[in-house]
Motif scaffolding. Structure first.
Motif, PDB file in Angstrom:
ATOM      1  N   GLY A   1       0.805  -1.211   0.000  1.00 61.59           N
ATOM      2  CA  GLY A   1       0.000   0.000   0.000  1.00 61.59           C
ATOM      3  C   GLY A   1       0.838   1.260   0.000  1.00 61.59           C
TER       4      GLY A   1
ATOM      5  N   GLN B   1      -3.962   5.705   2.649  1.00 60.92           N
ATOM      6  CA  GLN B   1      -4.612   5.077   1.492  1.00 60.92           C
ATOM      7  C   GLN B   1      -5.793   5.930   1.014  1.00 60.92           C
ATOM      8  OE1 GLN B   1      -2.533   2.379   1.028  1.00 60.92           O
ATOM      9  NE2 GLN B   1      -1.824   2.968   3.076  1.00 60.92           N
TER      10      GLN B   1
ATOM     11  N   PHE C   1      -6.665  -2.539  -2.471  1.00 54.69           N
ATOM     12  CA  PHE C   1      -5.808  -2.831  -1.323  1.00 54.69           C
ATOM     13  C   PHE C   1      -6.572  -2.692  -0.008  1.00 54.69           C
ATOM     14  CE2 PHE C   1      -3.084  -1.386   2.129  1.00 54.69           C
ATOM     15  CZ  PHE C   1      -2.085  -2.351   2.140  1.00 54.69           C
TER      16      PHE C   1
ATOM     17  N   LYS D   1      -7.053  -5.685   2.511  1.00 51.14           N
ATOM     18  CA  LYS D   1      -6.198  -5.712   3.700  1.00 51.14           C
ATOM     19  C   LYS D   1      -6.801  -5.041   4.938  1.00 51.14           C
ATOM     20  CE  LYS D   1      -2.704  -7.558   1.426  1.00 51.14           C
ATOM     21  NZ  LYS D   1      -2.241  -8.947   1.698  1.00 51.14           N
TER      22      LYS D   1
END
Length: 583
Positions: free
Chosen positions: A359, A378, A407, A411
């Motif tokens: 990331g 992010q 992502f 995650k």
């Protein structure tokens, strides 16, 4: 930070292992380079020989930088900075406070050490219990739009009830800007025509600009005011705060056309350009230290002195915020140089801080990236990349935003809905084993995912955004005015405006449509250029005809209006789905 007599250790597994081996409690100091009282505590408490001796004898001292490790700060902050937390060797909080003077610290060190040694066998860690409690599903899914309307009404009422009609802003002292509350109030004026909401924004921004919280000599805003009337600031300047306030003043200028708001936005930009950015390579610096004596001087006297220290680390979330604010400023102020610098910064971040496997990193220091995978970086990168795409039409930005969306859903997603603030695998020890779902970052995530859905049609983004909003809906009241970023995301879910411009990207008229769309105020708009030669599948799905000249469609609430003249685009964006302010 200031040198002290304490031999600080870093936050690491080795430091915690040392505490366990020596059977000593941990003294955790959370500090920040811009924090005045952090420097004071270093110069007094931690420079006291007896304090240093007691710490060395009875504790394992760990120092954490708040800006570098927001994940630790979030879990161990004791109410401000500096934060002074006393922990067991397992990371359980025993006690703590903020600034602690030397004599008080000596007594406290003796007391905490004695308490730990006498009670360590009876101290039961609640970290595992809290983790289990966090995983209990207590969310009602499939909520109707009336629930989100009710939440927004509650936030709007909170804004009105806390508004200081005499000095602007919210509450008494200390007084913070609360930028997202101002954005939500301005949006309610736009959607509902509430003049009282517009007055809240205008009064607050005017009083702030004319108060001591704004630096008349060099531009830019200080972090907050210690007084109700904005006259006595806390003198540090932050990248994050100035990015948010730049958006506030730009949007206020878009709505009202008032020169004060435009000039203040320009003043923020001038300060950031001169002091808080790397003009040669790109990037926005983190902060500038507080120095009351310096800032009380007029400009001719200031230039004779060494200015307060600038923290030249590049924090990715704040860089993304400022880059997005710069992109908006480039359109509203008609200044292409701001767009160029923002894009140079974003490309630097993409090159230095992004990893397909891990990331986006949290910060860049001396050319190296650190701490990958935090939700804050992010989601702000996603928002910034979408802004870049809308302005430049470069699909690489959109593709990178989609990758980051993948992502976080892979995650950081919780099966109960919403996103954790960090990946599970990076817990390790202490309270970092607890996974937190922060409202602000989840609100930004929902906003970014909704915008991606409107640009790509991907249902997975819409579903994740909806479930994220649902998971916080029932408990939003406890956040009070701090929940306004949720309100902004909920409004985007309820009242999105999609602007589709059908025409060649190379066509001057297409570019005119784009510029006028972006210049007009409506934070709920998502602008997309659909080139028949490049985007045939997208055009087919949307069902728009191809004309001989570029045209635009402004769509909201299931209805689309055709706009054939770029000169009418601004009014169409302002008016459709809201109140036309005429600016």
């Amino acid at each position: 930070m200031t040198e002290t007599k304490v031999s600080w250790l870093p936050w690491s597994e080795e430091s915690f292992r040392k505490a366990k081996e020596l059977d000593k409690p941990i003294l955790l100091s959370i500090s920040a380079v811009w924090c005045h009282w952090c420097h004071v505590m270093d110069q007094t408490t931690y420079s006291d020989s007896e304090v240093a001796r007691l710490i060395e004898e009875k504790f394992v001292p760990i120092r954490v930088d708040r800006d570098q490790r927001p994940d630790i700060d979030k879990r161990y902050n004791m109410g401000g900075w500096p934060s002074t937390a006393f922990l067991t060797p397992d990371g359980e909080i025993l006690s703590g406070g903020t600034y602690i003077p030397p004599e008080h610290m000596k007594a406290l060190l003796e007391h905490i050490s004695s308490f730990y040694q006498k009670n360590k066998n009876n101290i039961k860690s609640r970290i595992d219990e809290l983790e289990k409690e966090m995983e209990k599903p207590s969310v009602e899914y499939g909520l109707g739009s009336e629930v989100f309307h009710s939440v927004i009404d509650g936030l709007t009422l909170e804004i009105a009830s806390l508004f200081d009609s005499l000095h602007g802003g919210f509450g008494n002292s200390p007084k913070f800007p609360h930028s997202n509350a101002l954005r939500l109030a301005l949006l309610q004026h736009h959607l509902q025509g509430h003049e009282a909401a517009l007055n809240i924004v205008k009064k607050t921004l005017t009083e702030m600009r004319n108060g001591g919280i704004y630096d008349d000599e060099e531009g830019g805003f200080f972090r907050y005011s210690t007084t109700r009337d904005w006259s006595v600031p806390h003198y540090e300047k932050m990248c994050e705060d100035n990015a948010k306030l730049l958006v506030n003043y730009l949007e206020a200028y878009q709505v009202t056309g008032e020169r004060l708001f435009r000039d203040t936005a320009k003043g923020i930009v001038a300060y950031v350009k001169a002091t808080l950015s790397n003009q040669e390579n790109g990037g926005f610096y983190g902060s500038q230290d507080a120095d009351e004596a310096y800032y009380n001087l007029r400009l001719p006297e200031r230039v004779k002195r060494t200015p307060p220290r600038v923290d030249k680390r590049l924090f990715v979330n704040w860089n993304c915020m400022m880059s997005s604010a710069y992109l908006l400023a480039s359109v509203v102020l008609d200044d292409r140089t701001l767009q160029d610098f923002a894009l140079r910064t974003v490309n630097l971040l993409l090159d230095k801080s992004c990893s397909p496997e891990n990331g986006v990193a949290h910060y860049i220091m001396e050319g190296e990236s650190h701490l990958f995978g935090l939700l804050t970086d992010q989601v702000h990168m996603m928002e910034c990349l979408i802004d870049c795409y809308q302005l430049t039409l470069d699909r690489n930005f959109l593709s990178r935003a989609e990758n980051i969306a993948g992502f976080i859903m892979d995650k950081l997603w919780s099966e109960a809905g919403g996103f954790y603030d960090k990946p599970r695998a990076t817990g390790g020890f202490g309270a970092l084993n607890l996974l937190d779902k922060p409202l602000e970052e989840n609100s930004v995530a929902a906003d970014a995912l909704l915008r991606l859905h409107y640009l790509t049609g991907k249902q997975k983004c819409l579903e994740a955004a909806r479930r994220t909003l649902e998971v916080f809906a029932s408990g939003i009241q406890r956040y009070c005015i701090m929940g306004c970023d949720y309100g902004l995301a909920a409004e985007l879910y309820l009242h999105p405006m999609q602007v589709h411009i059908v025409g060649s990207r190379k066509d001057y008229v297409t570019r005119r449509f784009l510029a006028e769309s972006l210049r007009a105020y409506n934070p709920l708009k998502v602008v997309e250029v659909i080139d028949p030669d490049v985007d045939s599948e997208r055009l087919k799905r949307l069902g728009y005809p191809v004309a001989d000249v570029p045209t635009a469609y402004v769509c909201s609430e299931g209805t689309c209006n055709l706009v054939e003249d770029p000169k009418k685009m601004g009014k169409a964006v302002r008016q459709f789905g809201g109140k036309d302010d005429g600016n």
